[in-house]
Design a protein around this motif. Structure first.
Motif, PDB file in Angstrom:
ATOM      1  N   TRP A   1     -40.320  29.899 -23.092  1.00  0.00           N
ATOM      2  CA  TRP A   1     -39.247  30.941 -22.730  1.00  0.00           C
ATOM      3  C   TRP A   1     -38.276  30.097 -21.583  1.00  0.00           C
ATOM      4  O   TRP A   1     -38.895  29.401 -21.060  1.00  0.00           O
TER       5      TRP A   1
ATOM      6  N   ASP B   1     -35.379  34.859 -30.527  1.00  0.00           N
ATOM      7  CA  ASP B   1     -36.111  35.931 -30.133  1.00  0.00           C
ATOM      8  C   ASP B   1     -35.718  36.359 -28.495  1.00  0.00           C
ATOM      9  O   ASP B   1     -35.457  35.258 -27.659  1.00  0.00           O
TER      10      ASP B   1
ATOM     11  N   GLU C   1     -36.409  38.555 -24.887  1.00  0.00           N
ATOM     12  CA  GLU C   1     -37.408  39.426 -24.087  1.00  0.00           C
ATOM     13  C   GLU C   1     -36.681  39.682 -22.728  1.00  0.00           C
ATOM     14  O   GLU C   1     -35.954  38.694 -22.295  1.00  0.00           O
TER      15      GLU C   1
ATOM     16  N   SER D   1     -37.649  41.175 -18.768  1.00  0.00           N
ATOM     17  CA  SER D   1     -38.549  41.581 -17.935  1.00  0.00           C
ATOM     18  C   SER D   1     -38.224  41.176 -16.388  1.00  0.00           C
ATOM     19  O   SER D   1     -37.608  40.195 -16.064  1.00  0.00           O
TER      20      SER D   1
ATOM     21  N   ARG E   1     -46.095  36.227 -23.837  1.00  0.00           N
ATOM     22  CA  ARG E   1     -44.752  36.847 -23.423  1.00  0.00           C
ATOM     23  C   ARG E   1     -44.287  36.038 -22.043  1.00  0.00           C
ATOM     24  O   ARG E   1     -44.909  35.128 -21.456  1.00  0.00           O
TER      25      ARG E   1
END
Length: 216
Positions: A9, A103, A105, A107, A121
């Motif tokens: 990531w 993708d 994400e 957080s 994750r």
């Protein structure tokens, strides 16, 4: 640090910098992307090139749940499929017309983009909140030298002269480094101002170090 394109990531932006209905340019190792947020609040990372005439989609606009090219108005959904071609309003665009997507994400106020197929994750930084992002015209090694500390495997640096003041989340971008400045979630307004000044000082130091290396 997110450098393994086989599955990792990279922290690309702060959630606060991408309001609903907006698009912004960003960069990952695979190339430039258009980072946008639909009106419903979904963050999307699309390749920054319209398949029609190659116009940058980051120059486009968001309507509802679609990103539209500013040139001829071709619209794309969250999965990259073409939804509408204004010049042919009765046409259902074929599935072959699409843009690549990555993708995403979110957080702790940070937007992460997947590189490859991550097995887990994105990392969490409990107790920390993002303050701001800044781009440094220097590589990660110069930023680490200016901070007097190395990044941990998640890309987080604790500057040696300010260990309790700020954390720097690094994302390499070719010959530049994107830095997200994180603070303790209980930081006062005065500490936030001081942390911003510290980050600017570290940026100048890193760029000076990079310039000296290039000149030698």
């Amino acid at each position: 640090m997110s450098s393994d394109t086989a599955g990792s990531w990279t922290p690309i932006a702060l959630s606060a910098d991408l309001p609903a209905g907006t698009v912004m340019p960003a960069r990952i190792p695979a190339g430039p992307i258009a980072l946008w947020r639909s009106q419903a609040g979904h963050a999307v990372a699309s390749a920054d090139r319209c398949p029609h005439r190659g116009m940058r989609l980051s120059h486009g606009f968001v309507r509802g749940e679609a990103l539209s090219c500013i040139y001829h108005g071709w619209s794309y959904g969250k999965t990259g499929n073409c939804l509408r071609i204004p010049a042919h309003p009765s046409l259902t665009p074929p599935e072959t017309i699409r843009v690549a997507t990555h993708d995403v994400e979110e957080s702790d106020g940070i937007i992460w983009i997947a590189l490859g197929q991550p097995a887990a994750r994105p990392p969490r930084f409990e107790g920390l909140v993002p303050l701001r992002s800044l781009t440094v015209n220097a590589n990660v090694a110069a930023v680490e030298a200016a901070a007097g500390a190395k990044a941990d495997p998640e890309g987080l640096v604790s500057p040696s002269q300010h260990p309790q003041e700020i954390r720097l989340l690094l994302a390499p971008q070719d010959d530049q480094t994107l830095i997200h400045v994180l603070l303790d979630d209980k930081s006062s307004p005065s500490r936030r101002i001081a942390a911003s000044r510290t980050a600017e000082s570290l940026r100048r130091m890193a760029e000076d170090l990079q310039a000296k290396v290039q000149a030698s």
